[in-house]
Design a protein around this motif. Structure first.
Motif, PDB file in Angstrom:
ATOM      1  N   MET A   1       0.849  -1.177   0.000  1.00 11.13           N
ATOM      2  CA  MET A   1       0.000   0.000   0.000  1.00 11.13           C
ATOM      3  C   MET A   1       0.893   1.238   0.000  1.00 11.13           C
ATOM      4  N   LYS A   2       0.513   2.217  -0.783  1.00 14.55           N
ATOM      5  CA  LYS A   2       1.313   3.434  -0.872  1.00 14.55           C
ATOM      6  C   LYS A   2       1.147   4.288   0.380  1.00 14.55           C
ATOM      7  N   THR A   5      -2.076   6.666   0.448  1.00 13.10           N
ATOM      8  CA  THR A   5      -3.347   5.956   0.662  1.00 13.10           C
ATOM      9  C   THR A   5      -3.486   5.510   2.113  1.00 13.10           C
ATOM     10  N   PHE A   8      -4.217   8.502   4.235  1.00 15.97           N
ATOM     11  CA  PHE A   8      -5.578   8.970   3.974  1.00 15.97           C
ATOM     12  C   PHE A   8      -6.600   8.141   4.743  1.00 15.97           C
ATOM     13  N   ILE A   9      -6.493   6.822   4.676  1.00 13.78           N
ATOM     14  CA  ILE A   9      -7.456   5.953   5.368  1.00 13.78           C
ATOM     15  C   ILE A   9      -7.347   6.129   6.877  1.00 13.78           C
ATOM     16  N   SER A  43      -1.903  13.537   3.484  1.00 11.93           N
ATOM     17  CA  SER A  43      -2.084  12.487   2.480  1.00 11.93           C
ATOM     18  C   SER A  43      -2.460  13.071   1.124  1.00 11.93           C
ATOM     19  N   MET A  47      -0.436  12.287  -2.269  1.00 10.24           N
ATOM     20  CA  MET A  47      -1.103  11.757  -3.456  1.00 10.24           C
ATOM     21  C   MET A  47      -0.966  12.710  -4.636  1.00 10.24           C
TER      22      MET A  47
END
Length: 61
Positions: A1-2, A5, A8-9, A43, A47
């Motif tokens: 996973m980047k 991301t 962000f989550i 985030s 991104m």
């Protein structure tokens, strides 16, 4: 996973948990909401910078 991301989550979950907890205890809810909002901002920076790719300029003579 980047990285963007994942942040962000995590930020979104902290932000929503902070909103929920602020109905019961204000100080903890506000603290979690502010931290979650800051993580959402970071985030979006990550991104956005990873999506932009630089192009070489061609000299027209």
């Amino acid at each position: 996973m980047k990285t963007g991301t994942f942040i962000f989550i995590t930020g979104l979950l902290l932000f929503m948990l902070g909103i929920y907890l602020s109905t019961y205890t204000t100080s903890l809810g506000v603290l979690l909401s502010v931290c979650g909002g800051m993580m959402l901002g970071v985030s979006s920076y990550f991104m956005g910078t990873h999506q932009v790719k630089s192009r070489k300029r061609m000299n027209k003579s």
